[in-house]
Design an enzyme around this catalytic site. Sequence first.
Site, short mmCIF file in Angstrom:
data_model
loop_
_atom_site.label_atom_id
_atom_site.label_comp_id
_atom_site.label_asym_id
_atom_site.label_seq_id
_atom_site.Cartn_x
_atom_site.Cartn_y
_atom_site.Cartn_z
N GLY A 56 37.53 28.94 -75.63
CA GLY A 56 36.68 27.83 -76.04
C GLY A 56 36.74 26.72 -75.01
O GLY A 56 37.75 26.58 -74.30
N GLN B 224 35.90 18.21 -71.86
CA GLN B 224 36.88 18.82 -70.95
C GLN B 224 36.34 18.97 -69.53
O GLN B 224 37.12 19.17 -68.60
CB GLN B 224 37.32 20.19 -71.49
CG GLN B 224 38.14 20.09 -72.77
CD GLN B 224 38.57 21.45 -73.26
OE1 GLN B 224 37.81 22.15 -73.91
NE2 GLN B 224 39.77 21.85 -72.90
N CYS C 237 45.27 25.16 -74.87
CA CYS C 237 44.09 24.37 -74.51
C CYS C 237 43.98 24.36 -72.99
O CYS C 237 44.99 24.16 -72.30
CB CYS C 237 44.26 22.94 -75.04
SG CYS C 237 42.87 21.87 -74.67
N LEU C 238 42.76 24.55 -72.49
CA LEU C 238 42.57 24.57 -71.03
C LEU C 238 42.88 23.21 -70.40
O LEU C 238 43.14 23.14 -69.20
CB LEU C 238 41.14 25.02 -70.69
CG LEU C 238 40.81 26.47 -71.06
CD1 LEU C 238 39.35 26.78 -70.74
CD2 LEU C 238 41.73 27.45 -70.36
N HIS D 42 39.35 23.46 -83.36
CA HIS D 42 40.00 22.92 -82.16
C HIS D 42 38.93 22.27 -81.25
O HIS D 42 39.12 21.16 -80.75
CB HIS D 42 40.72 24.07 -81.44
CG HIS D 42 41.32 23.74 -80.11
ND1 HIS D 42 42.68 23.85 -79.86
CD2 HIS D 42 40.76 23.31 -78.95
CE1 HIS D 42 42.91 23.50 -78.60
NE2 HIS D 42 41.76 23.17 -78.03
N GLU D 43 37.81 22.98 -81.07
CA GLU D 43 36.76 22.45 -80.18
C GLU D 43 36.07 21.23 -80.78
O GLU D 43 35.76 20.27 -80.07
CB GLU D 43 35.74 23.54 -79.84
CG GLU D 43 36.31 24.78 -79.14
CD GLU D 43 37.17 24.48 -77.92
OE1 GLU D 43 36.94 23.45 -77.25
OE2 GLU D 43 38.12 25.26 -77.67
N HIS E 5 37.95 18.15 -80.12
CA HIS E 5 37.74 17.60 -78.76
C HIS E 5 36.59 16.59 -78.77
O HIS E 5 36.64 15.59 -78.05
CB HIS E 5 37.38 18.71 -77.77
CG HIS E 5 38.56 19.38 -77.13
ND1 HIS E 5 39.46 18.72 -76.35
CD2 HIS E 5 38.95 20.69 -77.15
CE1 HIS E 5 40.38 19.58 -75.90
NE2 HIS E 5 40.10 20.78 -76.37
ZN LIG Z 1 41.22 22.48 -76.10
#
Ligand SMILES: [Zn+2]
Length: 172
Positions: A46, A51, A94-95, A136-137, A140
């Site tokens: 994701g 991000q 998480c990236l 989660h997304e 963000h």
């Molecule tokens: Zn994330």
Amino acid sequence: MTIRPILIHPDPRLKKKCAELLGVDADLRRLAEDMLETMYDAPGVGLAAPQVGILKRLFVIDVAPKETTPQPRVFINPELTWQSDALNIYEEGCLSIPEIFEEIIRPAAVRMRYLDMDGKAHEDEFDGLAATCVQHELDHLNGKLFIDFLSVARRGLITGKMKKLKRERARD
Ligand SMILES: [Zn+2]
């Protein structure tokens, strides 16, 4: 398609509430395609627009198992319309917080309303990994990271590690 640099925590842009999108146009489609490319390259399941430094309400996911046909999905202006009382624990990463994985408790199933790449409205139910991923997304887009679920001490430790990682990367 372009692979965009992914912001690493801590970054003020990861703590902002993102703005609603007014419509789907060619620029937005290009951004969604870049985000999918960036997510696959990372690799991750994701990626949310903030991000990559874009403070708009958009995220992409692909939770299809590895070595199966990719199932890229784009969510524009997503909102939760229902969440289950039943909870689920997943080890999340998480990236924007590389190499950190923590068990996070969230509703096991949710329903989400969103627009797709053609501007068409949908309301779908998600469970399993997909439920965790869309929550989660969505977080963000509201400036919330999965480490915000952890204790202040644990979060501080992770933030310290990320600052060190960013210093090292800046030197390279
Ligand atoms: Zn994330």
